[in-house]
Design a protein around this motif. Sequence first.
Motif, mmCIF file in Angstrom:
data_model
loop_
_atom_site.group_PDB
_atom_site.id
_atom_site.type_symbol
_atom_site.label_atom_id
_atom_site.label_comp_id
_atom_site.label_asym_id
_atom_site.label_seq_id
_atom_site.Cartn_x
_atom_site.Cartn_y
_atom_site.Cartn_z
ATOM 1 N N MET A 103 -15.503 2.311 -7.577
ATOM 2 C CA MET A 103 -14.530 2.378 -8.669
ATOM 3 C C MET A 103 -13.702 1.103 -8.689
ATOM 4 N N ASN A 104 -13.402 0.655 -9.876
ATOM 5 C CA ASN A 104 -12.557 -0.528 -10.026
ATOM 6 C C ASN A 104 -11.112 -0.057 -10.236
ATOM 7 N N PHE A 105 -10.342 -0.038 -9.142
ATOM 8 C CA PHE A 105 -8.990 0.506 -9.229
ATOM 9 C C PHE A 105 -8.027 -0.418 -9.962
ATOM 10 N N SER A 106 -8.388 -1.679 -10.095
ATOM 11 C CA SER A 106 -7.581 -2.571 -10.928
ATOM 12 C C SER A 106 -7.679 -2.140 -12.387
ATOM 13 N N HIS A 107 -8.896 -1.810 -12.830
ATOM 14 C CA HIS A 107 -9.078 -1.308 -14.202
ATOM 15 C C HIS A 107 -8.408 0.049 -14.378
ATOM 16 N N LEU A 108 -8.573 0.915 -13.381
ATOM 17 C CA LEU A 108 -7.954 2.241 -13.475
ATOM 18 C C LEU A 108 -6.441 2.132 -13.545
ATOM 19 N N ASP A 109 -5.882 1.195 -12.793
ATOM 20 C CA ASP A 109 -4.436 1.000 -12.825
ATOM 21 C C ASP A 109 -3.986 0.521 -14.202
ATOM 22 N N ASP A 110 -4.746 -0.372 -14.819
ATOM 23 C CA ASP A 110 -4.410 -0.833 -16.172
ATOM 24 C C ASP A 110 -4.408 0.331 -17.158
ATOM 25 N N ILE A 111 -5.401 1.217 -17.031
ATOM 26 C CA ILE A 111 -5.476 2.390 -17.913
ATOM 27 C C ILE A 111 -4.280 3.311 -17.659
ATOM 28 N N ALA A 112 -3.966 3.527 -16.383
ATOM 29 C CA ALA A 112 -2.833 4.396 -16.033
ATOM 30 C C ALA A 112 -1.529 3.841 -16.598
ATOM 31 N N LYS A 113 -1.344 2.538 -16.522
ATOM 32 C CA LYS A 113 -0.133 1.925 -17.072
ATOM 33 C C LYS A 113 -0.037 2.160 -18.575
ATOM 34 N N LYS A 114 -1.141 1.964 -19.283
ATOM 35 C CA LYS A 114 -1.137 2.170 -20.737
ATOM 36 C C LYS A 114 -0.838 3.624 -21.085
ATOM 37 N N LEU A 115 -1.328 4.513 -20.275
ATOM 38 C CA LEU A 115 -1.200 5.937 -20.557
ATOM 39 C C LEU A 115 0.170 6.507 -20.168
ATOM 40 N N MET A 116 0.780 5.948 -19.101
ATOM 41 C CA MET A 116 1.962 6.614 -18.540
ATOM 42 C C MET A 116 3.197 5.747 -18.360
ATOM 43 N N LEU A 117 3.051 4.434 -18.247
ATOM 44 C CA LEU A 117 4.180 3.607 -17.822
ATOM 45 C C LEU A 117 5.313 3.565 -18.839
ATOM 46 N N GLY A 118 4.993 3.623 -20.122
ATOM 47 C CA GLY A 118 6.022 3.457 -21.141
ATOM 48 C C GLY A 118 6.624 4.734 -21.685
ATOM 49 N N ARG A 119 6.312 5.870 -21.077
ATOM 50 C CA ARG A 119 6.842 7.112 -21.638
ATOM 51 C C ARG A 119 7.651 7.899 -20.617
ATOM 52 N N ARG A 120 8.488 8.768 -21.140
ATOM 53 C CA ARG A 120 9.351 9.608 -20.314
ATOM 54 C C ARG A 120 8.831 11.041 -20.395
ATOM 55 N N SER A 121 8.389 11.573 -19.281
ATOM 56 C CA SER A 121 7.819 12.924 -19.271
ATOM 57 C C SER A 121 8.879 14.001 -19.106
ATOM 58 N N HIS A 122 10.026 13.647 -18.528
ATOM 59 C CA HIS A 122 11.158 14.556 -18.345
ATOM 60 C C HIS A 122 12.401 13.818 -18.828
ATOM 61 N N VAL A 123 13.264 14.481 -19.554
ATOM 62 C CA VAL A 123 14.441 13.796 -20.087
ATOM 63 C C VAL A 123 15.355 13.284 -18.984
ATOM 64 N N GLU A 124 15.341 13.949 -17.816
ATOM 65 C CA GLU A 124 16.266 13.558 -16.757
ATOM 66 C C GLU A 124 15.611 12.637 -15.723
ATOM 67 N N ARG A 125 14.445 12.106 -16.046
ATOM 68 C CA ARG A 125 13.780 11.167 -15.138
ATOM 69 C C ARG A 125 13.591 9.814 -15.807
ATOM 70 N N ASP A 126 13.287 8.823 -14.993
ATOM 71 C CA ASP A 126 13.141 7.461 -15.497
ATOM 72 C C ASP A 126 11.860 7.304 -16.306
ATOM 73 N N ILE A 127 11.884 6.365 -17.237
ATOM 74 C CA ILE A 127 10.687 6.044 -18.015
ATOM 75 C C ILE A 127 9.604 5.554 -17.055
ATOM 76 N N GLY A 128 8.402 6.060 -17.229
ATOM 77 C CA GLY A 128 7.301 5.671 -16.365
ATOM 78 C C GLY A 128 7.239 6.424 -15.048
ATOM 79 N N HIS A 129 8.060 7.453 -14.912
ATOM 80 C CA HIS A 129 8.103 8.201 -13.646
ATOM 81 C C HIS A 129 6.725 8.708 -13.237
ATOM 82 N N VAL A 130 5.962 9.273 -14.177
ATOM 83 C CA VAL A 130 4.670 9.859 -13.803
ATOM 84 C C VAL A 130 3.690 8.782 -13.334
ATOM 85 N N TYR A 131 3.795 7.582 -13.886
ATOM 86 C CA TYR A 131 2.926 6.492 -13.413
ATOM 87 C C TYR A 131 3.283 6.141 -11.970
#
Length: 201
Positions: free
Chosen positions: A1-29
């Motif tokens: 597995m290319n974890f550099s590619h997987l990390d790029d996908i994870a960032k696009k999917l999770m880094l810029g959003r807030r999953s809980h109002v009381e947590r920081d943006i990108g918390h799930v990433y």
Amino acid sequence: MNFSHLDDIAKKLMLGRRSHVERDIGHVYHHGKRVMNSIVELRSRITDDASHDELLKAAALFHDCGKGIEPHDVSGSALIGEFLSGELSSDEIQEVQRLVRHHDKRGCADDDIWRKLLQDADMLDHFGTMDVWLNFLYAAYYNEPLEEAMQYMREEYPSDCIGYRKLLNFDESKRIFDEKAAFTRSFYERLAKESAGEYMI
């Protein structure tokens, strides 16, 4: 597995959003990255079988990608099928999806060591220093004064710890949990003293 590619996908999917109002943006990433980095260490303490390490790491990285779209285990599994197509084989995607679908289904009486490892690594990340961080974020979001946060630690945290500890699958996970919870308790004991104007020496 290319974890550099997987990390790029994870960032696009999770880094810029807030999953809980009381947590920081990108918390799930960031949570997923920590769980990914710790799961092989946990596995090595439980079993010498390293055959599933890459699948465990991929599942750990993406296990909460559906957070905010509940039930997040189901939505996360669907997102993995969509976003990891072309990065993983069909069999790999199916196994990562299976692990993600079951990462919150604790207490099952089976021998699925891989699911149990993901569950424990996931839960352990919420304690220790991360527990302190999350409690501070929660208090800040709700404008709670220090005394209210301290009240939770005195009145509810001990019983919460007992409940969470029971959900862990392995004795080693419980040993790690105990150390993390002890750190959190000692931190808040010091915080209680210093917030009252006391010195430690």
